[in-house]
Design an enzyme around this catalytic site. Structure first.
Site, mmCIF file in Angstrom:
data_model
loop_
_atom_site.group_PDB
_atom_site.id
_atom_site.type_symbol
_atom_site.label_atom_id
_atom_site.label_comp_id
_atom_site.label_asym_id
_atom_site.label_seq_id
_atom_site.Cartn_x
_atom_site.Cartn_y
_atom_site.Cartn_z
ATOM 1 C CG ASP A 33 -2.006 1.061 1.237
ATOM 2 O OD1 ASP A 33 -3.231 0.713 1.036
ATOM 3 O OD2 ASP A 33 -1.725 2.236 1.131
ATOM 4 C CB ILE A 34 0.875 4.308 -2.047
ATOM 5 C CG1 ILE A 34 1.653 5.051 -2.551
ATOM 6 C CG2 ILE A 34 -0.358 5.071 -1.817
ATOM 7 C CD1 ILE A 34 1.216 5.685 -3.922
ATOM 8 C CG ASN A 91 -12.313 -0.651 3.854
ATOM 9 O OD1 ASN A 91 -12.595 -1.068 5.112
ATOM 10 N ND2 ASN A 91 -10.973 0.033 3.776
ATOM 11 C CB VAL A 100 -9.379 2.003 -4.998
ATOM 12 C CG1 VAL A 100 -9.081 1.352 -6.514
ATOM 13 C CG2 VAL A 100 -8.349 2.735 -4.760
ATOM 14 C CG HIS A 104 -8.575 -2.651 -2.398
ATOM 15 N ND1 HIS A 104 -9.567 -2.133 -3.302
ATOM 16 C CD2 HIS A 104 -8.432 -2.130 -1.267
ATOM 17 C CE1 HIS A 104 -10.230 -0.974 -2.427
ATOM 18 N NE2 HIS A 104 -9.527 -1.017 -1.397
ATOM 19 C CG HIS A 106 -6.745 -2.933 2.998
ATOM 20 N ND1 HIS A 106 -5.926 -1.583 2.740
ATOM 21 C CD2 HIS A 106 -8.004 -2.639 2.567
ATOM 22 C CE1 HIS A 106 -6.802 -0.678 2.141
ATOM 23 N NE2 HIS A 106 -8.037 -1.350 1.923
HETATM 24 P P1 AMP Z 1 -9.771 1.429 0.364
HETATM 25 O O1 AMP Z 1 -10.249 2.819 1.218
HETATM 26 O O2 AMP Z 1 -10.089 0.367 0.943
HETATM 27 O O3 AMP Z 1 -10.623 1.661 -1.059
HETATM 28 O O4 AMP Z 1 -8.215 1.647 0.260
HETATM 29 C C1 AMP Z 1 -7.506 2.002 -0.686
HETATM 30 C C2 AMP Z 1 -6.062 1.836 -0.811
HETATM 31 O O5 AMP Z 1 -5.450 2.036 -1.694
HETATM 32 C C3 AMP Z 1 -5.653 2.754 0.436
HETATM 33 O O6 AMP Z 1 -4.982 2.170 1.763
HETATM 34 C C4 AMP Z 1 -4.651 3.720 -0.366
HETATM 35 O O7 AMP Z 1 -3.444 4.002 0.355
HETATM 36 C C5 AMP Z 1 -4.134 2.722 -1.511
HETATM 37 N N1 AMP Z 1 -3.636 3.130 -2.660
HETATM 38 C C6 AMP Z 1 -4.004 4.247 -3.420
HETATM 39 N N2 AMP Z 1 -3.376 4.386 -4.539
HETATM 40 C C7 AMP Z 1 -2.279 3.428 -4.532
HETATM 41 C C8 AMP Z 1 -1.192 3.232 -5.368
HETATM 42 N N3 AMP Z 1 -0.799 3.537 -6.463
HETATM 43 N N4 AMP Z 1 -0.409 2.178 -5.058
HETATM 44 C C9 AMP Z 1 -0.765 1.340 -3.869
HETATM 45 N N5 AMP Z 1 -1.724 1.679 -2.987
HETATM 46 C C10 AMP Z 1 -2.487 2.543 -3.252
#
Ligand code: AMP
Length: 122
Positions: A33-34, A91, A100, A104, A106
């Site tokens: 995760d970024i 989520n 997103v 995904h 976590h």
């Molecule tokens: P969610 O709120 O469950 O949709 O989580 C989205 C996750 O994606 C967050 O923890 C962000 O930090 C992560 N994220 C967004 N863009 C990137 C990226 N380019 N590379 C890795 N993680 C990302």
């Protein structure tokens, strides 16, 4: 929420933007995760265009579902979390605070993670 083929994880899967890859197989990709919320914070995604857990659990093949489950276990094991414990989180939708629109999971660990949910403010 609709599947947007230009969402950030679809773009990572197409190689249009980079990621810090952890592991990959035919059906799944795992990457850091970024914006990590714990010492280990890895995202595991299906390669197919699935919006959410709801979508994936209804439409994905048995092979895709098995691969995602196995990849979560593998990532946690290889990160050394099997002994100490970890949390797996998907989520989903508005109330789940999904940002997103590509499924995904976590995988979080490496420190005590505290209670599962923050109590809502009165
Ligand atoms: P969610 O709120 O469950 O949709 O989580 C989205 C996750 O994606 C967050 O923890 C962000 O930090 C992560 N994220 C967004 N863009 C990137 C990226 N380019 N590379 C890795 N993680 C990302």
């Amino acid at each position: 929420m609709m599947y947007d083929p230009n969402n950030v994880f679809a773009r990572i899967l197409r190689g249009e933007i980079p990621c810090k890859k952890v592991a990959e197989d035919e059906h799944t990709l795992a990457f850091h995760d970024i914006n990590p919320q714990a010492p280990v914070h890895v995202l595991v995604i299906p390669k197919g265009a699935y919006l959410s857990w709801d979508d994936f659990s209804a439409r994905a093949t048995d092979a895709e579902q098995a691969a995602l489950t196995r990849m979560v276990g593998r990532v946690a094991r290889e990160a050394g979390l099997a002994e100490t414990g970890y949390r797996v989180l998907a989520n989903t939708g508005r109330d789940g605070h999904q940002d997103v629109p590509h499924l995904h999971l976590h995988v979080l660990g490496g420190r005590p993670l505290g209670p599962m949910l923050q109590r809502p403010r009165d």
